[in-house]
Enzyme design. Structure first.
Site, PDB file in Angstrom:
ATOM      1  CG  ASN A 211      -1.034   0.531  -1.516  1.00 49.52           C
ATOM      2  OD1 ASN A 211      -0.665   1.586  -2.029  1.00 49.52           O
ATOM      3  ND2 ASN A 211      -2.206   0.525  -0.616  1.00 49.52           N
ATOM      4  CG  ASP A 280      -8.890  -3.760   0.050  1.00 49.17           C
ATOM      5  OD1 ASP A 280      -9.491  -2.862  -0.094  1.00 49.17           O
ATOM      6  OD2 ASP A 280      -8.143  -4.425  -0.889  1.00 49.17           O
ATOM      7  CE  LYS A 290      11.857  -4.222  15.911  1.00 47.56           C
ATOM      8  NZ  LYS A 290      13.403  -4.039  15.915  1.00 47.56           N
ATOM      9  N   PRO A 308     -12.903   0.648   6.325  1.00 45.50           N
ATOM     10  CG  PRO A 308     -12.724   2.758   7.345  1.00 45.50           C
ATOM     11  CD  PRO A 308     -12.246   1.206   7.323  1.00 45.50           C
ATOM     12  CB  ILE A 310     -13.081   5.881   1.441  1.00 53.48           C
ATOM     13  CG1 ILE A 310     -12.150   5.488   2.774  1.00 53.48           C
ATOM     14  CG2 ILE A 310     -13.555   7.335   1.325  1.00 53.48           C
ATOM     15  CD1 ILE A 310     -10.878   6.282   2.709  1.00 53.48           C
ATOM     16  CG  PHE A 326      -8.862   5.420 -10.235  1.00 51.82           C
ATOM     17  CD1 PHE A 326      -9.676   6.648 -10.170  1.00 51.82           C
ATOM     18  CD2 PHE A 326      -7.932   5.184 -11.309  1.00 51.82           C
ATOM     19  CE1 PHE A 326      -9.138   7.519 -10.730  1.00 51.82           C
ATOM     20  CE2 PHE A 326      -7.568   6.450 -11.961  1.00 51.82           C
ATOM     21  CZ  PHE A 326      -8.339   7.675 -11.772  1.00 51.82           C
ATOM     22  CE  LYS A 340     -13.104  -3.175  -7.918  1.00 52.71           C
ATOM     23  NZ  LYS A 340     -11.556  -3.151  -8.041  1.00 52.71           N
ATOM     24  CE  LYS A 344     -15.312  -0.859  -4.181  1.00 57.66           C
ATOM     25  NZ  LYS A 344     -14.118  -0.477  -3.512  1.00 57.66           N
TER      26      LYS A 344
HETATM   27  O1  C5P Z   1     -12.262  -2.491  -4.288  1.00 63.12           O
HETATM   28  P1  C5P Z   1     -10.986  -1.750  -4.914  1.00 63.12           P
HETATM   29  O2  C5P Z   1     -10.084  -1.428  -4.013  1.00 63.12           O
HETATM   30  O3  C5P Z   1     -10.702  -2.612  -6.014  1.00 63.12           O
HETATM   31  O4  C5P Z   1     -11.768  -0.495  -5.535  1.00 63.12           O
HETATM   32  C1  C5P Z   1     -11.306   0.508  -5.802  1.00 63.12           C
HETATM   33  C2  C5P Z   1     -11.788   2.117  -5.686  1.00 63.12           C
HETATM   34  O5  C5P Z   1     -12.424   2.087  -4.597  1.00 63.12           O
HETATM   35  C3  C5P Z   1     -10.823   3.127  -5.829  1.00 63.12           C
HETATM   36  O6  C5P Z   1     -11.598   4.133  -6.309  1.00 63.12           O
HETATM   37  C4  C5P Z   1     -10.582   3.188  -4.385  1.00 63.12           C
HETATM   38  O7  C5P Z   1     -10.125   4.661  -3.918  1.00 63.12           O
HETATM   39  C5  C5P Z   1     -11.929   3.039  -3.846  1.00 63.12           C
HETATM   40  N1  C5P Z   1     -11.526   2.548  -2.351  1.00 63.12           N
HETATM   41  C6  C5P Z   1     -12.143   3.065  -1.035  1.00 63.12           C
HETATM   42  N2  C5P Z   1     -11.893   2.498  -0.136  1.00 63.12           N
HETATM   43  C7  C5P Z   1     -11.488   1.422   0.279  1.00 63.12           C
HETATM   44  C8  C5P Z   1     -11.253   0.616  -0.880  1.00 63.12           C
HETATM   45  C9  C5P Z   1     -11.168   1.164  -2.178  1.00 63.12           C
HETATM   46  O8  C5P Z   1     -12.689   4.268  -1.503  1.00 63.12           O
HETATM   47  N3  C5P Z   1     -11.303   0.826   1.370  1.00 63.12           N
END
Ligand code: C5P
Length: 405
Positions: A211, A280, A290, A308, A310, A326, A340, A344
Site C-alpha cells: 500500500n 490485511d 514468475k 495476523p 498485529i 491508528f 475499532k 481491538k
Molecule cells: O483494522 P485496521 O487496519 O483499520 O486497523 C488499524 C490499526 O490496526 C493500526 O493501528 C494498524 O497498525 C493496526 N493493524 C495491525 N495489524 C493488522 C492490521 C492493522 O496491527 N493486520
C-alpha cells in the site's frame, strides 16, 4: 524554547578528518542558544584552525594547559567546573583510549578528568580502527565510566572505505544534547515499540501486494517519543525514511515478520503504538516462478488469506502494554474509530480521515482525533513531526494518569 539556551558546552576537537565539520557544529550549538568554549588538541590543529573556531564560537580557543594568559583568565579546573557538558567531537581512537585509561597528558584529557559534567563522546575513525578489539574495549570502558557515546554512523569514509566509523552529523549531535537538557520528559524511562510503514506480501518472485504508506508518521512518532525520554524500538516495513537519532530500527517485509518482531519485544514494552499499514490479506501461496501472462485469459484471480492482526495480538497477550492504534478512515471517521477501539481492545485510538488528500497516507501533514476511555481530543492540521509531538504528549498524559494509584 530551546533547552540549550544559556548552557555551557565545552567542545573538545581531536585530530581526525571529521574535524572539518566542527565549525558547523559550533554554529549550530550557538544557534540553539548555547555558549561554546572550544578546546583543540595538537593534532586537531592540523585539520581546523583556531582562527576559524574563534570566529564561529566568539571566544578564544584553548589549545594548551601551559598557556599562561589563558590559564590566568580561566584556569583549567574553573573551565571544567564552568561546563554543563563536555562534548568531544570528533573523538579519535587515540583520544578514546586515553579517556578509557585516565590519561591526562593534554588540556582536553585533563578537562575530561577534572569535570563533573556529563561527557558525550562522538567517535570518528576508519572502519578497521573502529572494529579493532582494543577500540571496542575502550568504548566499553568509557561507557561503564559514565560517558555517553553517540554513533558512529555507517557509510563512506574520507579514506575511501565504507563502514562504521563516520562521525554523526552536527544536527544529530545538537539534537541529542537538546534531548539531554530537556527537563520535561513525559516518557522518561518508558519503553516504546512502534510499527510503521507498509508490509509487503509476495505474489511471486517479482510481484507483491502492498500500500501507499510512506512510514513518515510512524518515524516522526518514534522521534517524538525518544525526545520525550522514551527508549524506542521502531519495527518497519520497506520505507525510504531516515532512522531518527537514537532509535533502534528493525526492518521487516511481511506482516508475519512484523508480528514476530513485535511479540518478541512485548515483555519489555510499556507502550505499543501500531502505526503500520499492515496488509490485511496475503496470497494463499507464493508462486516459486514468475506467473506468466496467459493471452487467452482476459480475467484472472488471486486467492488471498487473512494476515495476523498485529495490534489485536498485542492486546490479547497476558500482560498487554498500553496500546495505541491508528484508524485511517474514509467515511464516518469518529464513529468507525470508536468501534475499532472497542473491537481491538485499544487503550487509545488515533483517527484520521484519509479521504481528505491534504492529510494522511503519503502527505507531509496530518490532522487527527485521539479517542480514549474518558476523552477525545482534536489535533488540528500540522506537519507530521509537529503533530507527532502533540500526539506523544497526549499519549503520555493518558498513560501517566493511568499509572497513578
Ligand atoms: O483494522 P485496521 O487496519 O483499520 O486497523 C488499524 C490499526 O490496526 C493500526 O493501528 C494498524 O497498525 C493496526 N493493524 C495491525 N495489524 C493488522 C492490521 C492493522 O496491527 N493486520
Amino acid at each position: 524554547m530551546s533547552a540549550l539556551i544559556g548552557k555551557n558546552i565545552l567542545l573538545g576537537i581531536t585530530g581526525g578528518i571529521a574535524a572539518y565539520k566542527a565549525p558547523t557544529l559550533v554554529r549550530q550549538l550557538r544557534a540553539a542558544g548555547a555558549n561554546v568554549q572550544v578546546v583543540l588538541t595538537e593534532s586537531a590543529q592540523k585539520f581546523v584552525t583556531t582562527t576559524t573556531l574563534q570566529a564561529v564560537s566568539g571566544v578564544a580557543v584553548r589549545v594548551s594547559i601551559w598557556d599562561e594568559a589563558a590559564e590566568s583568565a580561566m584556569g583549567h579546573i574553573e573551565l571544567a567546573r564552568w561546563a554543563d557538558c563536555l562534548l568531544i567531537a570528533p573523538a579519535t581512537a587515540n583520544n578514546i583510549s586515553k579517556l578509557a585509561n585516565g590519561i591526562a597528558d593534554d588540556l582536553l584529557t585533563t578537562l575530561a578528568l577534572a569535570t563533573q559534567a556529563p561527557i558525550f563522546i562522538v567517535p570518528a575513525m576508519n572502519q578497521q580502527m573502529w572494529s579493532k578489539p582494543a577500540t571496542a574495549r575502550n568504548i566499553q570502558q568509557i561507557k561503564s565510566d559514565g560517558a555517553i557515546v553517540l554513533g558512529p554512523a555507517s557509510g563512506s569514509q574520507a579514506c575511501g572505505e565504507t563502514g562504521l566509523g563516520r562521525m554523526l552529523e552536527p544536527e544529530q549531535i545538537v539534537d541529542t544534547l537538546l534531548v539531554h537538557f530537556t527537563t520535561n520528559q513525559a516518557l522518561k524511562g518508558q519503553r516504546v515499540v512502534i510499527t510503521a510503514g507498509p508490509t509487503r506480501e509476495a505474489i511471486d518472485p517479482v510481484r507483491f501486494i502492498s500500500n501507499h504508506s510512506s512510514g513518515r508518521q510512524g518515524f516522526a512518532l518514534a522521534d517524538a517519543a525518544r525526545k520525550a525520554g522514551a527508549e524506542v524500538c521502531l519495527i518497519c516495513g520497506p520505507v525510504n525514511v531516515e532512522t531518527p537519532n537514537q532509535v533502534e530500527r528493525i526492518n521487516v517485509v511481511t506482516a508475519q515478520q512484523m508480528l514476530n518482531e513485535v511479540m518478541s519485544r512485548l515483555e519489555n514494552c510499556d507502550i505499543f503504538i501500531g502505526v503500520a499499514a499492515v496488509a490485511d490479506y496475503k496470497p494463499e501461496s507464493i508462486a516459486t516462478q514468475k506467473i506468466k501472462k496467459c493471452p487467452e485469459n482476459k480475467n484472472t484471480s488471486l486467492n488471498l488469506v487473512e494476515n495476523p492482526d498485529i495490534i489485536k495480538s498485542v492486546t490479547q497477550c497476558t500482560r498487554p502494554p498500553f496500546t495505541v492504534g491508528f484508524a485511517a478512515e474514509t467515511e464516518n471517521a469518529l464513529e468507525n474509530a470508536r468501534a475499532k477501539k472497542q473491537r481491538k481492545n485499544l487503550d487509545l485510538i488515533i483517527v484520521n480521515d484519509v479521504s481528505d488528500i491534504r492529510i494522511g497516507f503519503d502527505s507531509t501533514e496530518n490532522e487527527v482525533t485521539l479517542i480514549w476511555d474518558s476523552g477525545e481530543q482534536l489535533l488540528k492540521r500540522a506537519p507530521k513531526n509537529e503533530i507527532s509531538q502533540s500526539i506523544i504528549n497526549s499519549i503520555a498524559d493518558v498513560f501517566n494518569s493511568l499509572q497513578k494509584p
